[in-house]
Design an enzyme around this catalytic site. Structure first.
Site, PDB file in Angstrom:
ATOM      1  N   CYS A  73     -16.409   1.587   0.322  1.00 34.44           N
ATOM      2  CA  CYS A  73     -15.234   0.744   0.601  1.00 34.44           C
ATOM      3  C   CYS A  73     -14.840   0.768   2.069  1.00 34.44           C
ATOM      4  CB  CYS A  73     -14.072   1.200  -0.272  1.00 34.44           C
ATOM      5  SG  CYS A  73     -13.615   2.912   0.016  1.00 34.44           S
ATOM      6  N   ASP A 111     -17.347   7.063  -1.362  1.00 31.72           N
ATOM      7  CA  ASP A 111     -16.104   6.925  -0.592  1.00 31.72           C
ATOM      8  C   ASP A 111     -15.820   8.286   0.043  1.00 31.72           C
ATOM      9  OD1 ASP A 111     -13.621   6.097   0.406  1.00 31.72           O
ATOM     10  OD2 ASP A 111     -12.583   6.296  -1.507  1.00 31.72           O
ATOM     11  N   ARG A 121     -13.682  -8.675   1.064  1.00 30.01           N
ATOM     12  CA  ARG A 121     -12.257  -8.431   0.765  1.00 30.01           C
ATOM     13  C   ARG A 121     -11.461  -9.708   1.023  1.00 30.01           C
ATOM     14  NH1 ARG A 121     -10.281  -3.224   1.174  1.00 30.01           N
ATOM     15  NH2 ARG A 121      -8.360  -4.196   0.495  1.00 30.01           N
ATOM     16  N   GLN A 160      -9.915  -3.689  -3.978  1.00 30.68           N
ATOM     17  CA  GLN A 160     -11.253  -3.192  -3.659  1.00 30.68           C
ATOM     18  C   GLN A 160     -12.184  -3.395  -4.860  1.00 30.68           C
ATOM     19  OE1 GLN A 160     -12.024  -1.558  -0.473  1.00 30.68           O
ATOM     20  NE2 GLN A 160     -13.994  -2.210  -1.260  1.00 30.68           N
ATOM     21  N   HIS A 212      -7.191   1.106  -6.622  1.00 28.81           N
ATOM     22  CA  HIS A 212      -7.352   0.172  -5.505  1.00 28.81           C
ATOM     23  C   HIS A 212      -7.970  -1.109  -6.076  1.00 28.81           C
ATOM     24  CE1 HIS A 212      -7.663  -1.316  -1.549  1.00 28.81           C
ATOM     25  NE2 HIS A 212      -8.528  -0.476  -0.999  1.00 28.81           N
ATOM     26  N   ARG A 250       0.881  -1.179   0.000  1.00 26.82           N
ATOM     27  CA  ARG A 250       0.000   0.000   0.000  1.00 26.82           C
ATOM     28  C   ARG A 250       0.909   1.216   0.000  1.00 26.82           C
ATOM     29  NH1 ARG A 250      -5.328   1.221   3.512  1.00 26.82           N
ATOM     30  NH2 ARG A 250      -6.098  -0.051   1.793  1.00 26.82           N
TER      31      ARG A 250
HETATM   32  N1   CP Z   1     -11.262  -0.275   2.092  1.00 28.06           N
HETATM   33  C1   CP Z   1     -10.001  -0.373   2.573  1.00 28.06           C
HETATM   34  O1   CP Z   1      -9.029  -0.593   1.834  1.00 28.06           O
HETATM   35  O2   CP Z   1      -9.894  -0.245   3.927  1.00 28.06           O
HETATM   36  P1   CP Z   1      -8.539  -0.078   4.754  1.00 28.06           P
HETATM   37  O3   CP Z   1      -7.957   1.247   4.366  1.00 28.06           O
HETATM   38  O4   CP Z   1      -8.939  -0.143   6.181  1.00 28.06           O
HETATM   39  O5   CP Z   1      -7.603  -1.188   4.368  1.00 28.06           O
HETATM   40  N1  NVA Z   2      -9.968   6.747  -1.180  1.00 24.45           N
HETATM   41  C1  NVA Z   2      -9.598   6.265   0.140  1.00 24.45           C
HETATM   42  C2  NVA Z   2      -9.811   4.795   0.216  1.00 24.45           C
HETATM   43  C3  NVA Z   2      -9.494   4.180   1.551  1.00 24.45           C
HETATM   44  C4  NVA Z   2      -9.666   2.692   1.548  1.00 24.45           C
HETATM   45  C5  NVA Z   2      -8.146   6.626   0.423  1.00 24.45           C
HETATM   46  O1  NVA Z   2      -7.309   6.488  -0.468  1.00 24.45           O
HETATM   47  O2  NVA Z   2      -7.870   7.072   1.534  1.00 24.45           O
END
Ligand code: CP
Ligand code: NVA
Length: 308
Positions: free
Chosen positions: A265, A225, A293, A132, A129, A102
């Site tokens: 999400c 989101d 997930r 997701q 993502h 990430r």
């Molecule tokens: N939706 C998602 O990726 O959640 P987290 O940021 O908690 O991993």
């Molecule tokens: N768009 C959000 C998604 C979190 C899972 C972010 O990038 O923070």
């Protein structure tokens, strides 16, 4: 395919086959447990940002498949700072059988994949993502009994990483996609070009709109989101002034099909992009969506690291 970096890299058939595998692994898990497809294998999970779902679902997914997961938090590796990404990738690949990362810059997950001999899975970048997106397609696949073609999925809010992967998975699998976002908060043009080319192949459509009410007409799913993604915290005030007309609330939901489902999400900012009434209402899929997930990512792990 060695890595899982973007929905756009996979064909519709490959994505459908991942959904079918997720379905099989979920049923197997719920009726006693999975086969140890990844026995003796390890996944390094590199996080430059916080996480609940991604971290726990990957860690438990590895455990269910008989493998091991190793959490490496934001203060540890110093990706590209303490050490070059190419060196990190080559070192990790000698210890583990897969890397989930990430990151902030999408380029960094691409570089990891370029230099790593083991599969790299994108666990969210500023650009997309895909875990997701795949998992959301799995939630729709379950809810609509495997019939995805022709569904209308509407994303309301910021044209962010989650929107990009959702658009791509819709375009690949023949679902119509519409987005309503404020001016200046569009998805990146490059992503839209890829999405539109893909939609043309699958016979689906992509509508780029600014009016949420217009967008949600005839929707089978409404998705939202956060207005401020991780890394954009200094823009939060400015965004909070722009985004309120894009809240997913009961009034907006009433303009979609009566059978429409609501997706997010998570993490949710209740009272901002979504109301409690909708998030906790009968049309909400928020928690099954989060739980899926686990199953969708197990399919990715089993395919890339176990040859399933
Ligand atoms: N939706 C998602 O990726 O959640 P987290 O940021 O908690 O991993
Ligand atoms: N768009 C959000 C998604 C979190 C899972 C972010 O990038 O923070």
């Amino acid at each position: 395919m060695k890595d899982f970096l973007a929905i756009a890299d996979y064909s519709a058939d490959e994505l459908m086959s991942l959904l079918e595998l997720a379905d099989k692994l979920k049923k197997e898990h719920q009726s006693g447990g999975n086969q140890p497809l990844l026995a003796g294998k390890a996944l390094a999970m590199v996080f430059q940002k916080p996480s609940l779902r991604t971290r726990v679902s990957f860690e438990m997914g590895m455990q269910h498949l008989g493998g091991h997961a190793l959490y490496i938090g934001p203060s540890e590796i110093g990706l590209g700072q303490r050490e070059s990404i190419a060196d990190v990738a080559r070192v990790l690949a000698g210890y583990v059988d897969g890397i989930m990362a990430r990151v902030f810059a999408h380029e960094h997950v691409l570089q990891l994949a370029e230099w790593s001999e083991v599969p790299v899975i994108n666990g969210l970048s500023d650009y997309n993502h895909p875990c997701q997106g795949l998992s959301d397609a799995f939630t729709l696949y379950e809810h609509y009994k495997g019939k995805l073609e022709g569904l209308k999925v509407v994303y309301v809010g910021d044209g962010n990483n989650v929107a990009v992967s959702l658009m791509n998975v819709c375009a690949k699998l023949g679902m119509h996609f519409a987005i309503a976002n404020p001016e200046g908060y569009d998805m990146p043009a490059e992503a839209v070009n890829v999405g539109q080319a893909t939609a043309a192949e699958s016979g689906s459509t992509i509508a780029l709109l600014t009016d949420p009410k217009e967008a949600v007409a005839e929707a089978d799913a409404i998705y939202t989101d956060t207005w401020t993604s991780m890394g954009q915290e200094e823009e939060a005030k400015k965004r909070e002034a722009v985004f309120p007309p894009y809240q997913v609330n009961a009034e907006l939901l009433s303009l979609a099909k009566p059978t429409a489902v609501v997706m997010h999400c998570l993490p949710a900012h209740r009272g901002h992009e979504i109301t409690d009434e909708v998030a906790d209402g009968p049309q909400s899929l928020l928690f099954p969506q989060a739980h899926n997930r686990l199953h969708a990512q197990k399919a990715v792990l089993a395919r890339l690291m176990g040859g399933a």
